[in-house]
Design an enzyme around this catalytic site. Structure first.
Site, PDB file in Angstrom:
ATOM      1  CB  SER A 287      46.779  -4.604  26.747  1.00 31.04           C
ATOM      2  OG  SER A 287      47.107  -5.769  26.009  1.00 31.04           O
ATOM      3  CG  ASP A 288      53.236  -3.165  25.152  1.00 26.04           C
ATOM      4  OD1 ASP A 288      53.290  -4.001  24.223  1.00 26.04           O
ATOM      5  OD2 ASP A 288      54.150  -2.354  25.368  1.00 26.04           O
ATOM      6  CE1 TYR A 289      53.270 -10.571  21.589  1.00 28.17           C
ATOM      7  CE2 TYR A 289      54.197 -11.299  23.685  1.00 28.17           C
ATOM      8  CZ  TYR A 289      53.838 -11.555  22.374  1.00 28.17           C
ATOM      9  OH  TYR A 289      54.066 -12.791  21.837  1.00 28.17           O
TER      10      TYR A 289
END
Ligand code: NOJ
Length: 747
Positions: A287-289
């Site tokens: 996932s992105d942050y």
């Protein structure tokens, strides 16, 4: 036309990405012994606070301090650490995993190595202007060599988001507005980062990101919603990912944005059905942050627990920084809301990555301070940064051939907030860069001048504010000089993540400075600093010469001097269109044709697709760039006016260097589908070649087109090819060229 239309789904699908090795006996044996907590640990990535943090790359949320991270690593509750720098911290962390944890599974060390590490190369957008895949591969290779020597295994790059709106700050990180250029450079960068063998100590895993359509955020506002047709998603935004996977990329990152109401990080159709089902991707999705946790703010998940459930079921293997998988996978599997088989599949994929890197056999690979010192900021890296810088500069204007400047005999005034500035040379995504390497313009210019004392430097103003007495001193410097070099534009804080702009002009105070300088009557050469296309106006637009110099990295000052004084003949081309005005955004050359295209006569204004004040065209179009010589294209030849269904069209044209010095030109091939069952772009890039010619020399440049290059997403959102007429141009940019046409015959 529909007659002769044939759906060719097979052509649109790239070969399934190379598998991250099938689950080996070792992985199966480990999996059989793992508790759900340990499984969730392998699926969790956290910001590395064990090594000294290097600034606020991301929002400081869910931060675990060094002690906690080491304790959690020993407990098997972490699989990946990210954005830590240096070998000692890596050693401590890896020891905790390999010697301190029950199953001794090594950690992955990831980081945002976007365009260099300690030595910084041009921002990817600038480098993309080189139209030189080999250069992009070399800089990615060099970045991987330097970063891996610091104990890193995995880079969150390349960013392959097609960016058609220059208000979006992250335009800087990608290859610009074109799909084909984006595909070619995505492949090159993946090859560069990963090298020939992932087990080699200087290779890094690449992560084409952000999956998907992050570049299409509404109004260019970062993180904003995306409204997109299936056809545009598949024709424009997905192809660079497919190219990157075909080149061997084994990971991708789920984007922050939604598409048509479904956030990417909870989007099973995207993350599983398309990515794994249609394309056969076998790698890892991270996932992105905190993007999984953000499903709550999106209003797509009820709470954190729901967000974890949605993300893992969508196909997101690793949760970055939220800690949600650690917190909720145990109870979600216990309740049966998430089948254990889903978790196991993700764990297998993550362990397969570690195996592909050779970490089980060599967990301390590339954690060696001596190697780090030997491979960091070497003269070869600096030289490559300088070369890449020179090859990324676009000469936009050169009235009267004022450039290149002589190295001696002229007094030069270097004026503007970027004249002597070392804080704005590397760009917005180079947090690991060694600032002591940064070469500012004044230093680079002086080093190239026969008499460095004949350079006067004045700041004039700050980036967005005045400086006491600044204008007066700048005007006096201009008056005392023969030529003014005006270093103006955006600071690196005005581009990049979360740095969207509503207005892409030069900040007003700098425009006023330019006006004051222009009033002296001295010839002005603009050295534009920017991470996106800029809407140039007034005296800046009308300066004698304009160089698009972007953020060129550590060697910026030297690279600019190389071009200014002619050691390097500029040969980069614009990877993004420079509009006439900000309000045209999103502006890109390959928009679809309308029913009322603007007439050729600029005065014929009524009821046409034009703005009240201007035609909807570029000041400097995609693909445009000048050099210190001139080139002419002639003798366009098409092998046949009628292309049989299964045949290849051969296209040739002659390129001649009509100027006085050796130079390189980027010859571009465009097509237009005249009549189709869906309206098609006014032009589409289908090929390019860099050609180097001595003065007076000429060469035949050849391209090929087959029917699969003429495909588009048609009826039922399927890839089709339709017979009929096509225009073709062999061109210097997206708005000119030798024009021909051919007919694709029915099957
Ligand atoms: C957020 C950015 O969108 C992404 O590109 C980056 O890789 C992560 N932060 C990690 O730093």
């Amino acid at each position: 036309m529909l007659a002769g239309a044939v759906a060719l789904a097979g052509f649109s699908v790239t070969a399934p990405a190379r598998a991250a090795s099938r689950a080996s006996d070792r992985i199966e044996a480990l999996l059989a012994r793992m508790t759900i907590e340990e499984k969730a640990g392998q699926l969790s990535c956290f910001a590395d606070m064990i090594r000294p943090p290097i600034g606020d790359i991301n929002p400081q949320v869910n931060i675990r301090n060094a002690q906690t991270l080491l304790a959690e690593t020993r407990a098997g509750r972490i699989g990946t650490l990210m954005n830590g720098l240096g070998t000692q911290g890596a050693l401590d962390a890896q020891k905790a995993a390999v010697e301190g944890s029950r199953l001794k599974i090594p950690l992955l060390f990831a980081a945002d190595v976007i365009h260099g590490f300690r030595t910084v190369f041009p921002i990817p957008l600038a480098e993309s202007g080189s139209f030189d895949p080999h250069l992009c591969e070399r800089t990615a290779r060099a970045a991987a060599s330097e970063a891996s020597a610091s104990g890193l295994h995995w880079t969150f790059a390349p960013m392959v988001d097609v960016a058609r709106d220059q208000r979006w700050g992250r335009v800087a990180e990608g290859a610009g507005e074109d799909v084909y250029l984006g595909q070619v450079l995505a492949e090159a960068r993946v090859r560069g980062f990963q090298g020939k063998d992932l087990k080699a100590e200087d290779s890094m895993l690449a992560t084409p990101k952000h999956f998907a359509a992050y570049g299409a955020v509404t109004a260019g506002l970062d993180y904003n919603a995306v409204e997109l047709s299936e056809a545009t998603l598949r024709e424009v935004h997905l192809p660079p990912f497919q190219a990157a996977f075909a080149a061997g990329a084994l990971t991708t990152m789920s984007a922050f944005n939604d598409i048509n109401g479904v956030p990417s990080t909870g989007n099973k159709r995207l993350m599983t059905d398309i990515l794994r089902g249609e394309w056969g991707f076998k790698g890892v999705v991270i996932s992105d942050y905190t993007a999984d946790q953000e499903l709550v703010a999106h209003g797509f998940a009820a709470d954190d627990r729901d967000a974890a459930r949605l993300a893992i079921l969508a196909g997101v293997d690793i949760s970055m920084q939220s800690g949600l998988y650690l917190r909720f996978l145990p109870e979600l599997t216990a309740s049966g809301e998430v089948p254990m088989a889903v978790v196991d599949a993700s764990v297998r994929r993550v362990l397969a990555l570690k195996e592909a890197l050779g970490l089980f056999d060599n967990p301390y690979r590339s954690i060696n301070a001596k190697v780090e010192a030997m491979r960091t900021a070497t003269p070869a890296l600096k030289q490559l940064s300088r070369e890449a810088g020179g090859r990324s500069i676009v000469l936009l204007r050169n009235e009267g051939g004022i450039l290149p400047l002589p190295r001696a005999g002229q007094r030069l005034a270097l004026i503007g907030p970027f004249a002597e500035d070392r804080d704005n040379v590397v760009g917005p995504w180079a947090f690991f860069g060694d600032k002591s390497l940064n070469v500012d313009l004044a230093t680079g210019l002086r080093a190239a001048m026969t008499d460095p004392a004949s350079l006067i430097v004045e700041r004039g103003c700050e980036v967005e504010t005045t400086l006491a007495g600044g204008f007066e001193r700048a005007v006096a410097a201009a008056q005392a000089a023969d030529v003014v070099l005006l270093a103006i534009g955006e600071s690196q804080d005005m581009t990049g993540e979360a740095k969207s702009r509503t207005d892409i002009r030069i900040p007003p105070v700098q425009q006023r400075l330019a006006e004051a300088i222009a009033a002296t009557g001295k010839p002005v050469v603009v050295l534009l600093r920017h991470g996106r296309a800029i809407a140039l106006e007034g005296v800046v637009r009308d300066a004698r010469a304009i160089l698009a110099t972007w953020f060129l990295g550590s060697e910026m000052g030297n690279a600019v001097a190389d071009v200014l004084f002619g050691a390097v003949n500029p040969s980069a081309r614009l990877p993004v269109s420079f509009p006439l005005e900000s309000g045209q955004e999103p502006f890109f050359y390959n928009g679809r044709t309308t029913g009322r295209p603007a007439p050729v006569d600029p005065n014929a204004q009524e009821y046409k697709a034009r703005w009240r004040s201007i035609r909807n065209e570029a000041l400097y179009p995609f693909g445009f760039g000048l050099g210190y010589t001139t080139f002419a294209l002639s003798d366009l030849k098409l092998s046949t006016p009628q292309l049989a269904w299964g045949d290849t069209l051969h296209i040739a044209a002659r390129l001649t260097n009509t100027g006085a010095v050796q130079g390189e030109h980027v010859v571009q091939l465009y097509i237009r589908d005249r009549v189709a069952s869906r309206t098609r772009p006014a032009r589409e890039l289908k090929g390019f070649q860099r050609v180097s010619l001595a003065p007076g020399a000429s060469r035949e440049v050849k391209f090929e087109l087959k029917r699969e290059h003429l495909m588009f997403v048609g009826e039922g959102d399927r890839w089709v090819v339709e017979s009929g007429l096509f225009d073709v141009w062999v061109a210097n940019s997206s708005v000119d060229g030798l024009a021909g046409s051919f007919e694709l015959l029915k099957a």
